[in-house]
Design a protein around this motif. Structure first.
Motif, PDB file in Angstrom:
ATOM      1  N   TYR A  99       3.535  68.590  32.420  1.00 49.59           N
ATOM      2  CA  TYR A  99       3.165  68.250  33.796  1.00 49.59           C
ATOM      3  C   TYR A  99       1.657  68.060  33.915  1.00 49.59           C
ATOM      4  O   TYR A  99       1.173  67.065  34.483  1.00 49.59           O
ATOM      5  CB  TYR A  99       3.642  69.346  34.752  1.00 49.59           C
ATOM      6  N   LEU A 100       0.880  68.986  33.378  1.00 48.59           N
ATOM      7  CA  LEU A 100      -0.576  68.885  33.471  1.00 48.59           C
ATOM      8  C   LEU A 100      -1.105  67.687  32.697  1.00 48.59           C
ATOM      9  O   LEU A 100      -2.144  67.113  33.065  1.00 48.59           O
ATOM     10  CB  LEU A 100      -1.232  70.170  32.961  1.00 48.59           C
ATOM     11  N   GLU A 101      -0.423  67.299  31.643  1.00 46.80           N
ATOM     12  CA  GLU A 101      -0.871  66.167  30.832  1.00 46.80           C
ATOM     13  C   GLU A 101      -0.394  64.826  31.374  1.00 46.80           C
ATOM     14  O   GLU A 101      -0.903  63.790  30.949  1.00 46.80           O
ATOM     15  CB  GLU A 101      -0.371  66.327  29.391  1.00 46.80           C
ATOM     16  N   SER A 102       0.545  64.814  32.303  1.00 46.06           N
ATOM     17  CA  SER A 102       1.090  63.564  32.814  1.00 46.06           C
ATOM     18  C   SER A 102       0.073  62.850  33.698  1.00 46.06           C
ATOM     19  O   SER A 102      -0.862  63.449  34.227  1.00 46.06           O
ATOM     20  CB  SER A 102       2.376  63.834  33.609  1.00 46.06           C
ATOM     21  N   ASP A 103       0.245  61.549  33.851  1.00 44.76           N
ATOM     22  CA  ASP A 103      -0.680  60.731  34.627  1.00 44.76           C
ATOM     23  C   ASP A 103      -0.526  60.995  36.120  1.00 44.76           C
ATOM     24  O   ASP A 103       0.576  61.271  36.616  1.00 44.76           O
ATOM     25  CB  ASP A 103      -0.435  59.243  34.348  1.00 44.76           C
ATOM     26  N   GLY A 104      -1.628  60.845  36.839  1.00 44.27           N
ATOM     27  CA  GLY A 104      -1.587  60.943  38.296  1.00 44.27           C
ATOM     28  C   GLY A 104      -1.738  62.364  38.799  1.00 44.27           C
ATOM     29  O   GLY A 104      -1.609  63.333  38.056  1.00 44.27           O
ATOM     30  N   VAL A 105      -2.034  62.449  40.092  1.00 43.65           N
ATOM     31  CA  VAL A 105      -2.146  63.738  40.772  1.00 43.65           C
ATOM     32  C   VAL A 105      -0.980  63.857  41.739  1.00 43.65           C
ATOM     33  O   VAL A 105      -0.892  63.109  42.715  1.00 43.65           O
ATOM     34  CB  VAL A 105      -3.486  63.857  41.532  1.00 43.65           C
ATOM     35  N   PHE A 106      -0.049  64.758  41.457  1.00 42.51           N
ATOM     36  CA  PHE A 106       1.120  64.944  42.306  1.00 42.51           C
ATOM     37  C   PHE A 106       1.583  66.384  42.181  1.00 42.51           C
ATOM     38  O   PHE A 106       1.227  67.092  41.236  1.00 42.51           O
ATOM     39  CB  PHE A 106       2.251  63.971  41.938  1.00 42.51           C
ATOM     40  N   ILE A 107       2.362  66.807  43.132  1.00 45.51           N
ATOM     41  CA  ILE A 107       2.808  68.195  43.232  1.00 45.51           C
ATOM     42  C   ILE A 107       4.267  68.299  42.782  1.00 45.51           C
ATOM     43  O   ILE A 107       5.096  67.464  43.153  1.00 45.51           O
ATOM     44  CB  ILE A 107       2.675  68.704  44.680  1.00 45.51           C
ATOM     45  N   PRO A 108       4.627  69.308  42.004  1.00 46.18           N
ATOM     46  CA  PRO A 108       6.027  69.470  41.600  1.00 46.18           C
ATOM     47  C   PRO A 108       6.939  69.701  42.801  1.00 46.18           C
ATOM     48  O   PRO A 108       6.502  70.147  43.869  1.00 46.18           O
ATOM     49  CB  PRO A 108       5.993  70.709  40.696  1.00 46.18           C
ATOM     50  N   GLU A 109       8.200  69.434  42.610  1.00 46.10           N
ATOM     51  CA  GLU A 109       9.192  69.664  43.668  1.00 46.10           C
ATOM     52  C   GLU A 109       9.235  71.144  44.048  1.00 46.10           C
ATOM     53  O   GLU A 109       9.117  72.026  43.185  1.00 46.10           O
ATOM     54  CB  GLU A 109      10.583  69.226  43.202  1.00 46.10           C
ATOM     55  N   GLY A 110       9.398  71.423  45.328  1.00 38.92           N
ATOM     56  CA  GLY A 110       9.582  72.790  45.784  1.00 38.92           C
ATOM     57  C   GLY A 110       8.310  73.558  46.020  1.00 38.92           C
ATOM     58  O   GLY A 110       8.356  74.739  46.363  1.00 38.92           O
ATOM     59  N   ALA A 111       7.152  72.913  45.840  1.00 35.23           N
ATOM     60  CA  ALA A 111       5.886  73.639  45.978  1.00 35.23           C
ATOM     61  C   ALA A 111       5.371  73.676  47.410  1.00 35.23           C
ATOM     62  O   ALA A 111       4.342  74.291  47.679  1.00 35.23           O
ATOM     63  CB  ALA A 111       4.823  73.028  45.073  1.00 35.23           C
ATOM     64  N   GLU A 112       6.055  72.990  48.322  1.00 33.10           N
ATOM     65  CA  GLU A 112       5.759  73.074  49.759  1.00 33.10           C
ATOM     66  C   GLU A 112       4.328  72.670  50.082  1.00 33.10           C
ATOM     67  O   GLU A 112       3.569  73.393  50.703  1.00 33.10           O
ATOM     68  CB  GLU A 112       6.024  74.485  50.294  1.00 33.10           C
TER      69      GLU A 112
ATOM     70  N   PHE B 152       9.080  66.991  38.140  1.00 32.48           N
ATOM     71  CA  PHE B 152       8.872  68.337  37.621  1.00 32.48           C
ATOM     72  C   PHE B 152       9.177  69.352  38.726  1.00 32.48           C
ATOM     73  O   PHE B 152       8.955  69.079  39.909  1.00 32.48           O
ATOM     74  CB  PHE B 152       7.422  68.533  37.178  1.00 32.48           C
ATOM     75  N   ALA B 153       9.669  70.503  38.331  1.00 33.27           N
ATOM     76  CA  ALA B 153       9.903  71.604  39.264  1.00 33.27           C
ATOM     77  C   ALA B 153       9.778  72.918  38.501  1.00 33.27           C
ATOM     78  O   ALA B 153      10.276  73.036  37.373  1.00 33.27           O
ATOM     79  CB  ALA B 153      11.286  71.487  39.913  1.00 33.27           C
ATOM     80  N   PHE B 154       9.124  73.881  39.128  1.00 38.08           N
ATOM     81  CA  PHE B 154       8.897  75.180  38.494  1.00 38.08           C
ATOM     82  C   PHE B 154       9.214  76.300  39.495  1.00 38.08           C
ATOM     83  O   PHE B 154       8.319  77.012  39.949  1.00 38.08           O
ATOM     84  CB  PHE B 154       7.446  75.288  38.008  1.00 38.08           C
ATOM     85  N   PRO B 155      10.490  76.450  39.855  1.00 39.21           N
ATOM     86  CA  PRO B 155      10.844  77.421  40.903  1.00 39.21           C
ATOM     87  C   PRO B 155      10.450  78.856  40.570  1.00 39.21           C
ATOM     88  O   PRO B 155       9.994  79.601  41.440  1.00 39.21           O
ATOM     89  CB  PRO B 155      12.363  77.264  41.033  1.00 39.21           C
ATOM     90  N   GLU B 156      10.609  79.271  39.309  1.00 43.81           N
ATOM     91  CA  GLU B 156      10.254  80.642  38.940  1.00 43.81           C
ATOM     92  C   GLU B 156       8.743  80.859  39.044  1.00 43.81           C
ATOM     93  O   GLU B 156       8.273  81.882  39.569  1.00 43.81           O
ATOM     94  CB  GLU B 156      10.731  80.950  37.518  1.00 43.81           C
ATOM     95  N   LEU B 157       7.981  79.893  38.567  1.00 45.18           N
ATOM     96  CA  LEU B 157       6.526  79.983  38.662  1.00 45.18           C
ATOM     97  C   LEU B 157       6.079  79.935  40.119  1.00 45.18           C
ATOM     98  O   LEU B 157       5.155  80.658  40.518  1.00 45.18           O
ATOM     99  CB  LEU B 157       5.880  78.850  37.860  1.00 45.18           C
ATOM    100  N   ASP B 158       6.736  79.103  40.928  1.00 46.68           N
ATOM    101  CA  ASP B 158       6.425  79.055  42.361  1.00 46.68           C
ATOM    102  C   ASP B 158       6.533  80.450  42.978  1.00 46.68           C
ATOM    103  O   ASP B 158       5.644  80.884  43.733  1.00 46.68           O
ATOM    104  CB  ASP B 158       7.398  78.119  43.100  1.00 46.68           C
ATOM    105  N   GLU B 159       7.607  81.149  42.668  1.00 49.98           N
ATOM    106  CA  GLU B 159       7.816  82.481  43.245  1.00 49.98           C
ATOM    107  C   GLU B 159       6.774  83.472  42.754  1.00 49.98           C
ATOM    108  O   GLU B 159       6.308  84.330  43.515  1.00 49.98           O
ATOM    109  CB  GLU B 159       9.230  82.974  42.912  1.00 49.98           C
ATOM    110  N   GLN B 160       6.403  83.376  41.489  1.00 51.59           N
ATOM    111  CA  GLN B 160       5.372  84.276  40.965  1.00 51.59           C
ATOM    112  C   GLN B 160       4.027  84.029  41.655  1.00 51.59           C
ATOM    113  O   GLN B 160       3.291  84.964  41.976  1.00 51.59           O
ATOM    114  CB  GLN B 160       5.241  84.090  39.453  1.00 51.59           C
ATOM    115  N   ILE B 161       3.717  82.766  41.900  1.00 49.02           N
ATOM    116  CA  ILE B 161       2.463  82.439  42.585  1.00 49.02           C
ATOM    117  C   ILE B 161       2.510  82.929  44.022  1.00 49.02           C
ATOM    118  O   ILE B 161       1.546  83.538  44.522  1.00 49.02           O
ATOM    119  CB  ILE B 161       2.187  80.926  42.529  1.00 49.02           C
ATOM    120  N   ARG B 162       3.628  82.704  44.714  1.00 49.34           N
ATOM    121  CA  ARG B 162       3.750  83.150  46.112  1.00 49.34           C
ATOM    122  C   ARG B 162       3.605  84.669  46.207  1.00 49.34           C
ATOM    123  O   ARG B 162       2.963  85.195  47.122  1.00 49.34           O
ATOM    124  CB  ARG B 162       5.082  82.703  46.697  1.00 49.34           C
TER     125      ARG B 162
END
Length: 356
Positions: free
Chosen positions: A51-64, A91-101
Motif C-alpha cells: 500500500y505504501l509503495e503503490s502510486d497515488g495518495v489515497f486512503i484504505p477502505e474503512g479508515a473513515e 486496500f483495507a486494514f481493519p485490524e490495524l484500523d482498530e489498533q490505531i483507534r
C-alpha cells in the motif's frame, strides 16, 4: 619499535545488528521512562508495505476519512471532463484500523513513525496549527502515504545500505538480518521547535549539540543561556544515557527536547551515527576533529543571526518533499484556495473509488 597508533575513522563501521538497535522498538523499552509515551504495532503486513509503495495518495477502505468540501461550485465541477482511469488496487486494514483507534483513544492524538523514519516531510497534509496530529486511522495513513522519508524503512535493502556485511578477518558475507516493518504511534503534543536539539556521541563522548530547527531565535545568542543548555544536556546524558546502551558501541545521536526553563528535557529519538542522519550545524569531519582533540566539553552550535548560512529564510522545512507529482500537475494556473479544494476532492475521489 613503538607500537602503531590507530585513530578512529570519521564515521564508525556499522553492522546490521548495531543499526537495528536504533529502530524504535529496540531502544524505546530501555528509555521509555525518559521519552514520549508510545505504542508499537509490529509486524506490519506485506500488504501494508505494498500500500505504501503503490502510486497515488489515497486512503484504505474503512479508515473513515472525511475531507472538507470542495471550494469549486457545482457548475465548475460539472464542467470538468472526467477521463477514464485504470482501476486502482483496493486496500483495507481493519485490524490495524482498530489498533490505531484504540491508541488514539488512549492518548487523545498521535503522531506516527515507522522503524526509523517519521513523516515530517508530510506534516503539511494536516492542519498547520497541529502538525502531524493524527486523530484517526485516515490521518495516519495520509501522512505516511504522502511521505518520502518513510520510504527508506520499507525494504531491508534500503535499511541496511552501507552496513558491514562481511567479517574483516574471514571475508565471510553474513546474511541480511530479519527485518520487520513496524508502526510507532506516539502521544501527540505541541512542540516548541526552538527548544529541539540534536546531540552527537562518539565512542561514548558527547562531542556536539546542534539546534535542530533552522530558524533564528534571539534567546540562543545569550551566553548564559548557551552555558545553561550545554550543562543541562551534558548532565542529562551522563545521568540517563551514557554507558546504558552497549549495542551501539558508544556511537549514537539523540534528539532532545528542552523544557520551557531550559533546565531539563526528554529524549525524542535516537539515530545512528551515520551519513543517513543529518549532522545539521556540524559536519562529521568537524565532530571527528573534536574526538581526536579529546575535548571534555561538548560544543553547542545555534543559528546565531538571521543571515546565518543555515537559516531557513522563510522557506518551509522539507519544501522539496511537500508536493506530490499529482498535486504539481493539478496546481497549474490555480490560486491557493482553488488548489486546496481540488486536492481535497482528489483524495475524496480516490477514497470513494476504494469504497465502490
Amino acid at each position: 619499535m613503538p607500537s602503531a597508533i590507530t585513530t578512529p575513522d570519521v564515521l564508525p563501521v556499522m553492522s546490521q545488528e548495531a543499526l537495528l538497535a536504533f529502530q524504535f522498538s529496540s531502544w524505546y523499552p530501555r528509555f521509555s521512562s525518559l521519552s514520549i509515551k508510545s505504542t508499537v504495532i509490529r509486524p506490519l503486513s506485506q500488504e501494508f508495505v505494498e500500500y505504501l509503495e503503490s502510486d497515488g495518495v489515497f486512503i484504505p477502505e474503512g479508515a473513515e476519512y472525511m475531507p472538507g468540501e470542495s471550494t469549486l461550485s457545482d457548475d465548475e465541477e460539472d464542467d470538468e471532463e472526467e477521463e477514464p482511469e485504470e482501476e486502482r488496487r483496493k486496500f483495507a486494514f481493519p485490524e490495524l484500523d482498530e489498533q490505531i483507534r484504540a491508541t488514539v483513544s488512549k492518548y487523545g492524538a498521535v503522531f506516527p513513525k515507522l522503524n526509523f523514519s517519521s513523516p515530517r516531510d508530510a506534516a503539511w497534509m494536516l492542519p498547520a496549527s497541529s502538525p502531524l496530529k493524527c486523530m484517526s486511522p485516515a490521518d495516519v495513513y495520509l501522512v505516511l502515504k504522502s511521505s518520502d522519508f518513510v520510504q527508506h524503512d520499507l525494504s531491508p535493502e534500503h535499511v541496511f545500505e552501507g552496513c558491514e556485511t562481511a567479517s574483516p578477518a574471514q571475508g565471510i558475507t553474513s546474511p541480511t538480518l530479519d527485518y520487520q516493518l513496524e508502526l510507532a504511534l506516539r502521544k501527540w503534543y505541541p512542540v516548541d521547535q526552538s527548544r529541539e536539539l540534536r546531540c552527537f556521541v562518539r565512542q561514548e563522548v558527547l562531542l556536539g549539540i546542534s539546534q535542530r530547527d533552522p530558524n533564528y531565535y534571539d534567546f540562543w545568542n545569550e551566553p548564559e543561556t548557551q552555558r545553561k543548555v550545554t550543562d543541562a544536556v551534558k548532565d542529562y546524558w551522563e545521568s540517563n544515557i551514557k554507558g546504558r546502551w552497549e549495542q551501539t558501541g558508544g556511537d549514537y545521536i539523540f534528539d532532545f527536547l528542552l523544557t520551557r526553563d531550559l533546565s531539563r528535557g526528554h529524549i525524542v529519538d535516537f539515530n545512528p551515527y551515520a551519513p543517513r542522519t543529518d549532522p545539521l550545524l556540524f559536519t562529521y569531519e568537524e565532530l571527528h576533529e573534536r574526538l581526536l582533540a579529546h575535548t571534555e566539553e561538548p560544543e553547542l552550535r545555534v543559528v546565531n543571526s538571521p543571515s546565518h548560512p543555515a537559516a531557513t529564510r522563510n522557506a518551509p522545512a522539507h519544501q522539496h518533499n511537500m508536493v506530490p507529482i499529482e498535486a504539481l500537475a493539478m496546481s497549474s494556473g490555480r490560486d491557493t484556495q482553488e488548489f486546496a479544494g481540488l486536492w481535497q476532492d482528489e483524495v475524496r475521489r480516490a477514497t470513494q473509488e476504494q469504497e465502490d
